[in-house]
Design a protein around this motif. Structure first.
Motif, mmCIF file in Angstrom:
data_model
loop_
_atom_site.group_PDB
_atom_site.id
_atom_site.type_symbol
_atom_site.label_atom_id
_atom_site.label_comp_id
_atom_site.label_asym_id
_atom_site.label_seq_id
_atom_site.Cartn_x
_atom_site.Cartn_y
_atom_site.Cartn_z
ATOM 1 N N GLY A 1 0.819 -1.214 0.000
ATOM 2 C CA GLY A 1 0.000 0.000 0.000
ATOM 3 C C GLY A 1 0.851 1.260 0.000
ATOM 4 N N ARG A 2 1.912 1.269 0.805
ATOM 5 C CA ARG A 2 2.801 2.441 0.859
ATOM 6 C C ARG A 2 3.515 2.664 -0.460
ATOM 7 N NH1 ARG A 2 3.470 0.114 5.774
ATOM 8 N NH2 ARG A 2 5.484 -0.819 5.276
ATOM 9 N N LEU A 3 3.723 1.600 -1.223
ATOM 10 C CA LEU A 3 4.377 1.718 -2.529
ATOM 11 C C LEU A 3 3.397 2.055 -3.645
ATOM 12 C CD1 LEU A 3 6.806 -1.333 -2.298
ATOM 13 C CD2 LEU A 3 7.414 1.097 -2.230
ATOM 14 N N GLY A 4 2.133 2.246 -3.268
ATOM 15 C CA GLY A 4 1.128 2.603 -4.258
ATOM 16 C C GLY A 4 0.575 1.420 -5.034
ATOM 17 N N LYS A 5 0.868 0.221 -4.580
ATOM 18 C CA LYS A 5 0.356 -0.988 -5.246
ATOM 19 C C LYS A 5 -1.006 -1.317 -4.653
ATOM 20 C CE LYS A 5 4.305 -1.301 -7.282
ATOM 21 N NZ LYS A 5 4.464 -0.728 -8.592
ATOM 22 N N THR A 6 -2.029 -1.230 -5.462
ATOM 23 C CA THR A 6 -3.385 -1.468 -4.978
ATOM 24 C C THR A 6 -3.936 -2.760 -5.573
ATOM 25 O OG1 THR A 6 -4.316 -0.174 -6.781
ATOM 26 C CG2 THR A 6 -3.810 1.007 -4.738
ATOM 27 N N GLY A 7 -5.076 -3.157 -5.071
ATOM 28 C CA GLY A 7 -5.717 -4.347 -5.603
ATOM 29 C C GLY A 7 -5.350 -5.618 -4.861
ATOM 30 N N TYR A 8 -4.655 -5.501 -3.741
ATOM 31 C CA TYR A 8 -4.283 -6.673 -2.952
ATOM 32 C C TYR A 8 -4.959 -6.572 -1.592
ATOM 33 C CZ TYR A 8 -0.708 -6.868 -6.520
ATOM 34 O OH TYR A 8 -0.067 -6.906 -7.718
ATOM 35 N N SER A 9 -5.658 -7.628 -1.215
ATOM 36 C CA SER A 9 -6.374 -7.588 0.063
ATOM 37 C C SER A 9 -5.728 -8.482 1.112
ATOM 38 C CB SER A 9 -7.828 -8.008 -0.138
ATOM 39 O OG SER A 9 -7.887 -9.311 -0.684
ATOM 40 N N GLY A 10 -4.728 -9.250 0.737
ATOM 41 C CA GLY A 10 -4.077 -10.103 1.716
ATOM 42 C C GLY A 10 -2.788 -10.683 1.192
ATOM 43 N N VAL A 11 -1.873 -10.939 2.110
ATOM 44 C CA VAL A 11 -0.602 -11.598 1.796
ATOM 45 C C VAL A 11 -0.347 -12.608 2.907
ATOM 46 C CG1 VAL A 11 1.900 -11.313 1.539
ATOM 47 C CG2 VAL A 11 0.357 -9.553 0.665
ATOM 48 N N ARG A 12 -0.001 -13.828 2.542
ATOM 49 C CA ARG A 12 0.387 -14.853 3.502
ATOM 50 C C ARG A 12 1.781 -15.341 3.101
ATOM 51 N NH1 ARG A 12 -2.779 -15.675 7.647
ATOM 52 N NH2 ARG A 12 -2.318 -17.877 7.855
ATOM 53 N N ILE A 13 2.639 -15.495 4.061
ATOM 54 C CA ILE A 13 4.009 -15.912 3.796
ATOM 55 C C ILE A 13 4.233 -17.295 4.396
ATOM 56 C CG2 ILE A 13 6.439 -15.414 4.254
ATOM 57 C CD1 ILE A 13 5.726 -12.454 4.093
ATOM 58 N N GLY A 14 4.778 -18.185 3.584
ATOM 59 C CA GLY A 14 5.037 -19.545 4.030
ATOM 60 C C GLY A 14 6.493 -19.921 3.853
ATOM 61 N N LYS A 15 6.726 -21.217 3.848
ATOM 62 C CA LYS A 15 8.081 -21.739 3.710
ATOM 63 C C LYS A 15 8.125 -22.748 2.567
ATOM 64 C CE LYS A 15 8.003 -23.231 8.008
ATOM 65 N NZ LYS A 15 8.393 -23.807 9.324
ATOM 66 N N ARG A 16 9.267 -22.820 1.911
ATOM 67 C CA ARG A 16 9.495 -23.777 0.830
ATOM 68 C C ARG A 16 10.775 -24.534 1.154
ATOM 69 N NH1 ARG A 16 9.094 -23.748 -5.314
ATOM 70 N NH2 ARG A 16 10.981 -24.793 -5.988
ATOM 71 N N PHE A 17 10.692 -25.857 1.113
ATOM 72 C CA PHE A 17 11.841 -26.720 1.347
ATOM 73 C C PHE A 17 12.124 -27.493 0.069
ATOM 74 C CE2 PHE A 17 9.676 -26.147 5.364
ATOM 75 C CZ PHE A 17 10.701 -25.890 6.257
ATOM 76 N N GLU A 18 13.384 -27.564 -0.320
ATOM 77 C CA GLU A 18 13.796 -28.347 -1.483
ATOM 78 C C GLU A 18 14.728 -29.440 -1.016
ATOM 79 O OE1 GLU A 18 15.444 -25.806 -4.487
ATOM 80 O OE2 GLU A 18 13.545 -24.742 -4.788
ATOM 81 N N LEU A 19 14.309 -30.676 -1.199
ATOM 82 C CA LEU A 19 15.107 -31.832 -0.794
ATOM 83 C C LEU A 19 15.620 -32.522 -2.053
ATOM 84 C CD1 LEU A 19 12.484 -31.579 1.272
ATOM 85 C CD2 LEU A 19 13.687 -33.443 2.350
ATOM 86 N N THR A 20 16.921 -32.514 -2.264
ATOM 87 C CA THR A 20 17.523 -33.174 -3.412
ATOM 88 C C THR A 20 17.695 -34.652 -3.081
ATOM 89 O OG1 THR A 20 18.678 -31.149 -3.999
ATOM 90 C CG2 THR A 20 19.489 -33.179 -4.993
ATOM 91 N N VAL A 21 17.213 -35.488 -3.970
ATOM 92 C CA VAL A 21 17.201 -36.929 -3.732
ATOM 93 C C VAL A 21 18.338 -37.590 -4.496
ATOM 94 C CG1 VAL A 21 15.822 -39.026 -3.972
ATOM 95 C CG2 VAL A 21 14.697 -36.854 -3.454
ATOM 96 N N ASP A 22 19.096 -38.418 -3.802
ATOM 97 C CA ASP A 22 20.134 -39.228 -4.440
ATOM 98 C C ASP A 22 19.464 -40.486 -4.966
ATOM 99 O OD1 ASP A 22 22.086 -37.401 -3.667
ATOM 100 O OD2 ASP A 22 22.462 -38.444 -1.779
ATOM 101 N N GLY A 23 19.220 -40.543 -6.242
ATOM 102 C CA GLY A 23 18.565 -41.710 -6.824
ATOM 103 C C GLY A 23 17.142 -41.410 -7.240
ATOM 104 N N GLU A 24 16.372 -42.470 -7.380
ATOM 105 C CA GLU A 24 15.004 -42.384 -7.884
ATOM 106 C C GLU A 24 14.032 -42.020 -6.764
ATOM 107 O OE1 GLU A 24 11.773 -45.418 -9.972
ATOM 108 O OE2 GLU A 24 13.856 -46.035 -9.691
ATOM 109 N N VAL A 25 13.004 -41.248 -7.125
ATOM 110 C CA VAL A 25 11.948 -40.918 -6.172
ATOM 111 C C VAL A 25 10.882 -42.014 -6.260
ATOM 112 C CG1 VAL A 25 10.205 -39.251 -5.481
ATOM 113 C CG2 VAL A 25 12.391 -38.456 -6.368
ATOM 114 N N THR A 26 10.864 -42.851 -5.272
ATOM 115 C CA THR A 26 9.912 -43.958 -5.226
ATOM 116 C C THR A 26 8.756 -43.591 -4.294
ATOM 117 O OG1 THR A 26 11.032 -44.975 -3.353
ATOM 118 C CG2 THR A 26 11.782 -45.625 -5.570
ATOM 119 N N ASP A 27 7.744 -44.443 -4.252
ATOM 120 C CA ASP A 27 6.636 -44.234 -3.319
ATOM 121 C C ASP A 27 7.141 -44.226 -1.877
ATOM 122 O OD1 ASP A 27 4.815 -44.043 -5.382
ATOM 123 O OD2 ASP A 27 4.155 -46.132 -5.228
#
Length: 82
Positions: free
Chosen positions: A27-53
């Motif tokens: 809002g302070r930057l003059g960007k309108t049209g947004y009524s909410g922001v939620r911030i989460g987390k992203r984890f990236e796990l690199t797998v050695d080998g095949e991704v199985t069930d």
């Protein structure tokens, strides 16, 4: 090597002060049209080998036991990227 991406977000009923701060900044930057922001987390796990069930089941368990605080957060997605 494939990567498994786990995304975690605050539960809908939990206050997100970081999200509120970003919304205020928009809002302070003059960007309108947004009524909410939620911030989460992203984890990236690199797998050695095949991704199985079994690997995906283990990651689901890790997400619930370690990556997310399930009292206040939800695991919203687990996806495999090549």
């Amino acid at each position: 090597m494939p990567t498994i991406v786990v995304e975690v977000m605050p539960k809908a009923e939990i206050l997100d002060p970081q999200g509120k701060a970003v919304l205020g900044a928009l809002g302070r930057l003059g960007k309108t049209g947004y009524s909410g922001v939620r911030i989460g987390k992203r984890f990236e796990l690199t797998v050695d080998g095949e991704v199985t069930d079994a690997v995906l089941a283990e990651v689901r368990e890790l997400a619930d036991d370690m990556l997310a605080n399930t009292v206040i957060e939800d695991v919203v997605s687990i996806e495999v990227q090549p």
